[in-house]
Design a protein around this motif. Sequence first.
Motif, short mmCIF file in Angstrom:
data_model
loop_
_atom_site.label_atom_id
_atom_site.label_comp_id
_atom_site.label_asym_id
_atom_site.label_seq_id
_atom_site.Cartn_x
_atom_site.Cartn_y
_atom_site.Cartn_z
N UNK A 97 -15.22 -47.35 -37.89
CA UNK A 97 -16.44 -47.36 -38.70
C UNK A 97 -17.53 -48.17 -37.99
N UNK A 98 -18.74 -47.97 -38.42
CA UNK A 98 -19.88 -48.66 -37.79
C UNK A 98 -19.81 -50.17 -38.01
N UNK A 99 -19.15 -50.60 -39.08
CA UNK A 99 -19.07 -52.05 -39.36
C UNK A 99 -17.73 -52.66 -38.96
N UNK A 100 -16.98 -51.98 -38.10
CA UNK A 100 -15.75 -52.56 -37.55
C UNK A 100 -16.09 -53.50 -36.40
N UNK A 101 -15.33 -54.58 -36.29
CA UNK A 101 -15.38 -55.43 -35.09
C UNK A 101 -14.25 -54.91 -34.21
N UNK A 140 -3.41 -43.19 -19.73
CA UNK A 140 -4.50 -43.23 -18.74
C UNK A 140 -5.66 -44.12 -19.19
N UNK A 141 -5.41 -44.94 -20.20
CA UNK A 141 -6.42 -45.91 -20.61
C UNK A 141 -7.38 -45.39 -21.66
N UNK A 142 -8.50 -46.10 -21.79
CA UNK A 142 -9.50 -45.82 -22.81
C UNK A 142 -10.61 -44.93 -22.26
N UNK A 143 -11.26 -44.21 -23.16
CA UNK A 143 -12.38 -43.36 -22.80
C UNK A 143 -13.70 -44.11 -22.80
N UNK A 144 -14.72 -43.45 -22.31
CA UNK A 144 -16.05 -44.04 -22.15
C UNK A 144 -16.65 -44.48 -23.49
N UNK A 145 -16.51 -43.66 -24.53
CA UNK A 145 -17.12 -43.98 -25.82
C UNK A 145 -16.56 -45.26 -26.42
N UNK A 150 -16.70 -50.96 -27.95
CA UNK A 150 -15.92 -52.18 -28.16
C UNK A 150 -16.81 -53.42 -28.13
N UNK A 151 -16.57 -54.32 -29.07
CA UNK A 151 -17.28 -55.59 -29.10
C UNK A 151 -16.70 -56.58 -28.10
#
Length: 188
Positions: A97-101, A140-145, A150-151
Motif C-alpha cells: 500500500x502507499x502508506x506502508x513502510x 534472482x532478487x528484487x525488481x526495479x519497482x 523501498x524506504x
Amino acid sequence: MGTAVHLCATFNSTSCNPSQGRKCKYVGQSVKALPIRVLSVGKKRSRGLQLMVDEYVDKLKYYCSVEDVQIRPNPRNARDQRAQVDDEDAAVMNLIRSDDWVVMLDEHGLDLGSEQMAELVGDAGNTGASRLSFCIGGPYGHGRNLRERANLSIKLSSLVLNHQIALLVLMEQLYRSWTILRGQKYHH
C-alpha cells in the motif's frame, strides 16, 4: 525520503552499538506497534520451516499483528530471469500500500545488528506509516519497482541466504527486536 535518510544516518552511527554497552534508544519508552507484513517470494516451504515461522508469528502476536505472505516465484513461468523478476516484482508491488513502510532484504543493504533492527522497528512507528512490510526476494532478487519503492534496504548477513533461511532469520530478529524494545528477557 527524508525519514529514510534519517534512518540511514541513525544506523550508520554508533548510537546503538552494543560493544559500547549502549542500549537501543527506545528501551523503556512506549513504541507504536505497527502491524508487520512479511512478503516472501519462494516455492512451497518445508513443514519444519513453516512450523518454526508459525512459532515466531505466535510469539510476535504478543507485541503486534503479523502477516506472513507467500508469493509464488515466477507466476507466469517466464523463461528468462529478467521476465521472472519483473513478474515477481509486479506480484509484490500489488500487495504494497502507499502508506506502508517498506524494508527490502538485500545482500547489498545496510548491515544491522539486533539493537539497530529494534531501532528500525521503533523508528517505523514514527514515520506515519500504517504498516511495516518486509520483502524477501526470489532466486534472482528484487525488481526495479520494489527497489525504487523501498524506504530502506537491509541485509541479515554478509552470507547470501536462501529465501527460506532469510525468512526464519528475519522472524527471529523481529521477535528479538520486540524483546529489546520492551526491555524483556529473550526466550527461545
